[in-house]
Structures are given as structure tokens and as C-alpha cells.
Design an enzyme around this catalytic site. Structure first.
Site, PDB file in Angstrom:
ATOM      1  N   GLY A  78     -27.138  44.697  29.754  1.00 29.69           N
ATOM      2  CA  GLY A  78     -28.328  43.882  29.559  1.00 29.69           C
ATOM      3  C   GLY A  78     -28.739  43.222  30.863  1.00 29.69           C
ATOM      4  O   GLY A  78     -27.949  43.109  31.808  1.00 29.69           O
ATOM      5  N   CYS A  79     -29.990  42.782  30.912  1.00 33.20           N
ATOM      6  CA  CYS A  79     -30.524  42.187  32.136  1.00 33.20           C
ATOM      7  C   CYS A  79     -29.878  40.834  32.421  1.00 33.20           C
ATOM      8  O   CYS A  79     -29.393  40.583  33.529  1.00 33.20           O
ATOM      9  CB  CYS A  79     -32.045  42.075  32.051  1.00 33.20           C
ATOM     10  SG  CYS A  79     -32.656  41.361  30.515  1.00 33.20           S
TER      11      CYS A  79
END
Lengths: 351, 351, 351, 351
Positions: C153-154
Site C-alpha cells: 500500500g502507499c
């Protein structure tokens, strides 16, 4: 020492937005090596300290602008300085056998009198006729052989590319041209002035230099006149957009006679069909700055207003790529015999 | 129950940007009381939950649009709905003896055939001649006596106010009018569509509906024709700005003969000198949307392009104040005999 | 047919922002060829029509997602789809001998129970232990050998990279970690929802999912726990920034004992000194999203707050490059034995 | 001459963003009249020329700062100048029997030694104990009787209001407070510096003065210490947002024992239930700067992170209204015995 197979280049005035953009593009250029960057303001500081985007990418430090020293190290020299500066150094650079790509206005106007009317006395007017106007789509062959290239202005690039096929074909009334152009704020440069502050620009929009006073007008009219085969006068209104990069020009002219959209499309295809950096959008598709952001493209679309007999041409460029530093690299590629698109093939970043 | 001295008002379709702006302005109106807000989408929810800016300011909940019920509670009804909706309820509202201020396009065109050409069949065409075009600077006396006010479009407001003195004076060639207009994104409404997403709009700029296809054209031409005393056709290009509020129109026309800037200024002063919401900027000052943001002003500037014989008129408004909800309140004030500027005197917020 | 020396790749779910970014990066990848892009919404339309930035760059049309057909054409498959979609197709892709790089959350958590607690029942839990968490700086060797890569995920990328050296060294109190993260709006995806509209986001700022409810928490805690050698719980607050690209995380923790800035810098250098995409900023230099925009870099800086005994670590990434599509390409490069930086060397664009 | 029933006020240093905001708010104040504005930079120019938003609204011209002359005309004097300037004029203003509301930091710290540690030698330290910290929610009664009001800083306002009920109730561990604050760019002032240029700020985000170096820290700690009844040290990280107006503070602290959301809500209601400018958002509603833009509100929300035993308090203000000029007017209203909300009741403008 530059590796033997790479051309060595220097940027004079590298601490503005076009300077950092030249450094960005040169960093991915496989056939060029940036060897010197100058800045009076930041001399002695690392370029990557001033522009952290270049951390790990450019390890040069800014130096004072010593032309002799730079000519000793660089074969191609870019001047990314305010007008009146390049004219002071051109002679020395050319005498040293170096090639000069000037991003200022100093060598764009062929007629010294016109320059002096809009700017101030010209101290190197003897080079005006030699200088080649660096718009590859119009002057590719001349650029390849030039010593001194006058890189076009951002607004002129967007307007000249938009109108060239129509003027060449003679289908518009050249007395009716109006260019309503909108530019991102990087076009105002990196000078510390109140009018460029975030809070003055953001969430706002305004025209400036309205009524025929912007200095890009003689440059635009010079080139449109060449295409038209006679003097052209235009109304040009620049506006300041709350974006960093991008120019969109909406250009109006009256058609001399009724033509179809297909006929217009053919004119554009005939002129730009083989061009790497001009994209003719499909009918109904309208250019937008966000689709050229960071790229060297000029996107062109048009619409016919049957109601009023006008054509509306719309062009979008990134003002610091195709409107400045990217076009300068394109010119360098031509000058050096490199493939024209070298280092310029990255798509726009969207979003 | 509304206090006896305040007029009771309702907003049908209050969950869009013009709806929340009406609520904002009515909350500071000392002579009006908002008694009902409708929204199909949010019925049952508190307006301040959907728009937290109204927390502690508006304690109404959205309700379904029951016209009979609303007419029982409100003397003035605003319709802030897509076109075609107001025409369905106008008859019932007027029959109930209520006054209607419609912010849609339904009653702006006097000629049903023109409406139907640009929109679709009109189901309440019998009111078109009665409806008053709610631009107070042109129709103040009619507005005071109206039952049904067609609140002008945002683009038309900016263009008509800009050209009115020139057309009345007959000094421009009406066949040469081009309006290049740029609007903030609130003009696209609060609908959940990809083209209005932050990432599609931010740091970008684009024209849309180019070539004579925007539905504001017949409205603009109707009013310009009235001022000119004969049919007027214009080229109109709207653009989408990455700002929330504001329209700036740059309007071009050829002058019939040479006139001085002083003469032009006198025409504007003669028409707008006493107007509370039109500001004529000093010579050399150029309108900008950031100087009218949140206010009901229309700022006007102009420049003469001697070079080409054109005048360039520039106008700036906040599209959801003078271009919609503020103008609607101005109309309500006239209708009710209140001082015209009531609730509308706040300066623009800058920055 | 793909040329023999290039790996053929497909993107399932290519009409979101990570999809178009994959297409952008793949277009400049000399060793990969994009052969298929799927989109339910746009099936049959050219990708360059939906995303004009790809005009002349990508000539594929979106197709429906037919896994068998795609497996017949592509060796590497990216899934850029909402969670729960990749788990439905993983088995078929792997059974066909293809490699899967999933940009969703479906295979990031090693423990199915944790997944099901935060998301919903997992239909391909048997792959959870095989899937490799695609953060090259931590799992480079595993990635090279993987069939199934769970692209991080970012937010987790920005937080894990920031804390890894400190946790490994055991110098912070793992019970005191707070990550205050701010993301650009592209992180919210390209869905047509009111909360992502320009007018809702622009000129504003807000936290969301406060108090331990964001689904990236278990992913962050899993990886921090690995580094720490024991369970870690953190407070994580995401915020929505009015920018398109970028995440900046400001991370707080208490130091177990006094350490010098030099000692901290050494920890980071030891771990990241050879990393191509992690840049340790000079002391006193603070990360900013604008300096990584469009690039695959993670910039890291830190400060010691002597006053309170805390360290503040700051990291900046482009959420759709290093936080998604760029990291996915980095993983693909590792998987294919290509130089890790292939297609990822472009500097950030500033301004 | 001011009308007898209005208080006459002057603004020293009126050409910054807080100065123009004071002029905006005073223009709609029915009980005050702005009689003088000073600016060294613009002396002699009309304020409405420099700030066209004030066209037709303020007809004053900037003048040099002649304190004797100003004291002869104004009863209340605002100083909106950099620190160190107000301390030079305070004595003369007070000696003339005028009241001073200082928007700088000069009189906020009660202890001269602390001031001199963070700033520089204080030349009017004798007034530090007399000065009242102008946060009406804490010091309303003292403000009413003051001669010299030290208007709070923007960050301190957002943090102190957020924590006051928790510290008074003694339910948080005061050694665990971290304030992660984000401010719009107007907080950086109207100085022409590169770091505030549009292209440096837009589409970006960055922390600054990290690690305990921002000068608002002693002011925050002074007031938190008062509330706590003992010294408090905090970690404070300011960040620069690409918006013009707004501060959002995300504040973390550990709870001493388990409490319910209802209990927390009660603490806030007990302290702020009657406050006109503090809005306690409903559970689940999160503050956002766009909902207070242009208004004098401080919106407060909170969340409990059960997972880690922390409370997260979020506050949003407009930094130049409640964080500066609006709060200064609120203080003036108290000082003059006017209703506290006079001229401050306008809702936020959204969008």
C-alpha cells in the site's frame, strides 16, 4: 572529462525553472552530459541542494558565469537568462567555436529595429540574420546547420504551431486573428515578486498585458507573416493560470470561405502527420494542459463555428518543455545529429 | 413560524453549490428567513450535516419537494434545479400566489422555439413572456413587479454586463464579438462525475463545448440583441479553470471608429456609475477572479488595441454569487422592496 | 506478437489512476511490452481516448477481463483492481504459469484471520503464505523468486521505509509510534464520488478514518512487527491533501536513549546507502512531495526533538509511483532479472 | 471625523494578509470605523489599488506610521507587524490613552526571559505582565478590561482550544502531547520570497521547523501549562499546505485511563457549549479547513484510538480569521463592550 561519445553541454542561468528543467531532461539524455551550470545567486551551492528533485541525479554545483571557462568545457551552451544577457556573451561563445541555444528573446526577431522598439538597444544585432528561429516544425533543416539558435517563446510556440497550416493554405482572413492564451505560473519565472506568490495566484485567474503590449507579439507576428506571405497583425491576450505548467491558446479567425472539418484536418495532417511532437487530436477531442504536462508534445484541436464563420484552434503545450527547455533539447538533438526525440519521449504525467 | 417582519423563503434543490450558497447568504439576511430546503438525494438529513460549513447556522433538514406544502410556508421560492424541473412546478407555485425565482434556464429565453431548439420541449411556455430576466442592471423596474424571475446564467451575466454600454452606444461592430470565458469548477455542479474529480481538473485547463454548442449562447444573443437593437451572433468559448469560484470573460470586438479610452470609460460610468454591484476598475487595472471571490460584484476593465482596432473588455464575477445565488438574492430584495444590497455587502475575501 | 526479447505484460483494471500510470511507465520500458488492458467501464474504447495523455503512445483498446485470453498473451499480469477482485483470479493466473503482481490489499496480510477482520472473507487464503510482500528494500531476494507479489500500500510504503532502520536497531520505543500521513487525492481513486470532486477537495484539508480504522493499519503493523521482532501497535491518521500526487508521512517515536544525529544518519545509510530509490536527505533538509512528484523515489529526513526525547521521521513518495505503479514495475524488473531501475530513472518534475 | 457612536480604529502594518483581512472585517462592522492604515512599502497609495478586493469598500490611502498622528485619530490600534515592531510603539500608544491589540508575538509570553531565548532582547518587557493573552475562550473577562491585548498566534489558537478541556480535566498524560499542524500559505505572509512562490508551494506539501524549533512552541507551552497546572512540553511540527487559508491541527495524547466518547464530549460541551465561535462537531464528523474558510469558527472533533489508548483531537480554523484578524476583532468587541460576534457572523464560504 565528458565521455568521448557524449556531447558536453553547459547551462548559463540554470537556477530558474527552465534551467532546472534542462537539467532534468539532460539527466536522462544518453548522448549528452551536463558539465556546468551557472547562477549568480547560488554560485558555490550544489544544484541538488537548491532543487532537491535533482538529489542523486545532478552532482554539479552552481558556478559564476565565466564564459571562457565554460567554452573550454562545453560544446553546446544554453543561455536560460533574461533578455539582454545572451547578447552580451553570444559573440564570445561563437568565436570560441561553440554553439549557442538561447532561450531568451535576444535573437528571435530578425529585424533589429523591431527588437529595439519592443525591448531596448541591441548590442549584437549582427547575429540577428544568422540566428535560426528554433521551431523544428518550421525550420528543421536550418536548425541542423546553425551555430546560433533562438529558441522560441512559449506563447509563440503555441500560437504559431496552431495557425501554420491555415495560414499556409490561405484559408483564413489574416486580419481577424485573435489569440487568447493562458499560461501556468512557471512562465513568470522564479523571481521573488509579490505577484507570483502562492496566495496571489491560487484560486484565481487574470489577464495581463492586454491590448497589444506583450513582448511576444512581434515574435508571433514575424512568424505568422512568414507563413502568410505578408504582414499579419494579431490581438493577443495572455492570462495567468493557477497551475505550474502549461499553456493553452484559444485562437480565433474568420474563414475566407466555407470549408469542411475534413478539409481542415487534412491541412493539419499534411503539415504535422510525420511530426513526432505535434499530436492532432481526433475530431471532438479538445486539448487540455493536463494531457501534455511534463511532455514535449503540442496537442492541437479545432472546431468550426458555422454560426459565425469562424474557426477556433486550440493548442496545449507544457510551457517549460515544448515551450522552452524541451524544445531547446529538440534543437540540440537536431544540431548534433541525434535522433530528434532523444530524451523527450516520456509521456505526459496524468494525473 | 416566520417572524412577521421577515419574508419566508424556500429553496427547491438546495443540495447543489448554488443551494448551499443561497443558504449562506440567507443566513445573514436580516429580512428573510429560510423555512424549507429540498433535496431528493439527502431528504431527511440535516443540511448542516451535508454542508458542515452551515453547522450552528442552518438547522433545517432537507425534505422531499412537496410544492403544496412549501407554498404553504414560503412566500418566495427559489428553484436551484437542473433545467426542465422548474417548468414543472412554476404553474403551481404561481397559482398559489407565491413568487418564483428560478436559477435554471427554463424561463430565460423569451421565444419557446429557441428554447426547444437548444433544450427540449417546453411544458410551461405560456410563462415565457411574463418571466422577467433577472439582471437588475438592465431590468430593475420589471423585476420589482415580477411574479416569475428567470435568474441569468453565470456566463451570460459576465458577458452581457461587459458589452451592454458598448452595444447601446453602437460603437462596436456587432458581427465581430468573441467571448472567451473561463469558469471555476463549481459551475459544473455537485454531480458525481469523473470530469469534475479533483485529479481531472487540478493543475490543468481546457476548453469545452467549443464552436457554438454551449446552451448559454441563445441567452447571451437574446440580451445582446436587445441592447444592440437587432440580431447579434457571437462566438463563445467556455473553459474550465482549476479554481472553485469565479468567471473571467475576455471579450473582443472591433470598434466602428476610433474612440478614446476616456470616451469608453464615460460610457461605462454613464450606465454603471450608480450601480452597487458593478465596479469599473481604474484605467490600467485588470479584473481578476480573486478580487470578487465570495462577493456579488462584477468587476469590469477594458483595453484598446490600437494595433488592430479592437476593444478588449474583461469582466470578473463569482459564478455562484453574482453569477447565481447572490444575483437571486439581489432580485429577491428588489421584489420585496428591501434595500437592493441587503445581505450582499460583504467584500470579496482575498487571499 | 511481442518481440521475442521483451516480456509481455497485461494490466487488469487499467482505467484507474494506477492503471494509467502503469501504462505510462511501461511505454518507456525497453524490456517490456504492454499487450492488454482491461476495463469493464470502458471496454471497446481506446485507452488513449479515455486518457489523452497516452495519445500516440499506447494504441491498445480496453477489453473485458477474460483471464484465459490474457494468460495466453501475457507473461506478467498486474491487477490494479479494488480488493476482493484479485483473489478471484489469482488461482487461474498462477495455474496458467503466469506471474501476478497485485496492487490491491488481497495478498498483503500473511494471516487470513487478520485480513478477514479488516476486510471480508478471503477466498484464496491458501496463497497468503506464498505471496511476497513487494517492498524491494526489505524483500528483494524473495521477490526475485516469487510467483505472486503483493505490491504494498502507499501509506505502508511511506511509513515502513521511514521506520525500518530505527526498529531494526531497537532504538525507539515501539509503543510510542504515531504516523500522521497526508496523501494526494489520486489515492482516493478515479471513482465518481462527491467526496473526490474538485470543489470538495481544493483549497481544503481534512483527516479521515481517524482513531485506528484505516485498513492499512494491519499491513503497517505486520511489517513493523517483523522489523521489531514482536507485535507493534501504532496510531495512524491519514489526511487528504489538495494535490494530485504525493504522500508525506510525519512519524513520531520516543527514543529509548539519547542518540546523536550522526548515529541516526548512520543507521539509515547502513540500510539504504546502496538503494537506488531511497534518498537520505542531508541534515537539515526536509522531504517534500514536490521533489518526488512523478518519480520512484522515497525521500527520507529526520529531526531530533531534544526537548521531548522524540525522533521525527519524515518521508515523501509519489503515491502512484513508489506507492503503487512504480514499485510494481520495480518488482517486475526484479522478477524478470532486469536492472531494477529500468524505466524508473526519470527525475521528479519540479515545478 | 468618525461618527460619534462608532469607535475609531487604525491598523499599523496594513499591507500584509492580516492587514487586508482586518480591513475586510472592519468594513462590515457597524460599530467601528477604520480611520488609518499604515504601510512603509505602499505609503501614498490607495489601499484599494493594492488590494482591488477593497475597491468601493475602503477609500483610505496607506500612510507612514506616525504614532502621534494615529493616536490623535484612533481609539483602538491594531499592530499587524513583524515581531519587535509593536514593542517599539506600545509605550507611546498606551501613554496616549489608546488601546493596543497586537497581532505579533511581542506581548504573548509573560516571561521576558523566555521571549529573549526564542526571539531577541525585549525593549518593552515592563508590559508583559499587563498584557492579556487575547484568547476570549480562556481570558474573556481580562480582555474586557485590558489596555494591551496580545492576540494569539494562529497555531497556538488551534492547539490550545483543542486541548484545553482535556488538560483542565486532567485526563491526558501531559508528557505525551504531539501536535501535527498544517497551515495554509497565507500564514507565511506577503513577503516576496522564493519559498512562497506559487510554483514552489502548489501541488506540494512539506514540514518545516521540525524538531522543536518553531517560535510558537513557548506560547503553546505557556498556555497549556496554565491549563494543566504545571509545566508542559510538547512536540510540534508545522507543515505548509497548498491552500491560502486554514490551519488543521491533529493533536495526539495518551489518556490516563479509559474514558468514553460521551465523557469526552461532555468535557468539550461544558467548556465550549456557550461559545459563539467554537463548534463541537457531531461524533464521527471530522473538521476540515474548507468548512471554516473565511469564518471566525474553530471546529473541533476527536476520536479515541482504543488500540493504543490515545485520543486524537482535530481542530480547524481559518488562520487569518480566528487565527489572527477575526480574533483581533473579537477582542476589540469585548474591549469596547460590543456584542462579541459583531462583524463575525458570516458563515464559511463553501465551496
Amino acid at each position: 572529462m565528458p565521455s568521448p561519445e557524449k556531447v558536453s553541454v553547459a547551462v548559463i542561468g540554470a537556477s530558474g525553472y527552465t534551467g532546472v528543467e534542462l537539467a532534468r531532461l539532460l539527466s536522462i539524455h544518453p548522448l549528452a552530459r551536463l558539465v556546468a551550470v551557472t547562477s549568480r545567486q547560488y554560485a558555490g551551492q550544489r544544484m541538488a541542494t537548491v532543487f532537491p528533485s535533482l538529489h542523486d541525479i545532478c552532482d554539479l554545483s552552481f558556478e559564476e558565469s565565466d564564459i571562457a571557462s565554460i567554452c573550454g568545457r562545453a560544446e553546446i551552451i544554453f543561455t536560460a537568462v533574461p533578455h539582454k544577457t545572451a547578447m552580451l556573451v553570444a559573440s564570445e561563445i561563437l568565436a570560441a567555436g561553440r554553439k549557442l541555444i538561447d532561450l531568451s528573446a535576444d535573437f528571435r526577431l530578425r529585424d533589429a529595429a523591431v527588437y529595439e522598439q519592443w525591448y531596448e538597444p541591441h548590442s549584437a544585432a549582427e547575429y540577428l540574420t544568422e540566428a535560426v528561429y528554433g521551431l523544428p516544425e518550421l525550420y528543421r533543416e536550418e536548425i541542423k546547420k546553425a551555430r546560433l539558435i533562438a529558441n522560441p517563446g512559449c506563447y509563440p510556440t503555441s500560437i504559431i504551431l496552431g495557425l501554420a497550416p491555415l495560414l499556409r493554405a490561405g484559408i483564413i482572413d489574416a486580419t481577424t486573428i485573435i489569440a487568447d492564451s493562458k499560461s501556468g505560473t512557471s512562465g513568470a519565472g522564479r523571481g521573488a515578486v509579490i505577484s507570483s506568490l502562492y496566495c496571489e495566484v491560487a484560486d484565481g485567474f487574470r489577464p495581463y498585458k492586454v491590448g497589444g503590449s506583450h513582448r511576444h507579439i512581434p515574435e508571433i507576428e514575424q512568424e505568422l507573416g512568414q507563413l502568410h506571405g505578408g504582414a499579419v497583425t494579431i490581438t493577443f491576450t495572455p492570462h495567468l493560470l493557477p497551475i505550474s505548467r502549461g499553456i493553452l491558446s484559444t485562437i480565433y479567425a474568420r474563414l475566407k470561405k466555407e470549408v469542411s472539418a475534413e478539409q481542415i484536418a487534412e491541412l493539419y495532417t499534411a503539415m504535422y502527420g510525420e511530426e513526432r511532437f505535434v499530436r492532432l487530436l481526433a475530431p471532438g477531442t479538445i486539448p487540455a494542459t493536463q494531457y501534455v504536462r511534463g511532455s514535449n508534445y503540442c496537442d492541437i484541436g479545432f472546431a468550426l463555428d458555422r454560426h459565425t464563420g469562424r474557426i477556433i484552434v486550440m493548442t496545449a503545450i507544457d510551457n517549460i518543455v515544448k515551450g522552452a527547455s524541451g524544445q531547446a533539447i529538440q534543437n540540440m538533438n537536431l544540431l548534433c545529429g541525434f535522433p530528434e526525440q532523444t530524451a523527450l519521449t516520456a509521456p505526459a504525467f496524468f494525473p
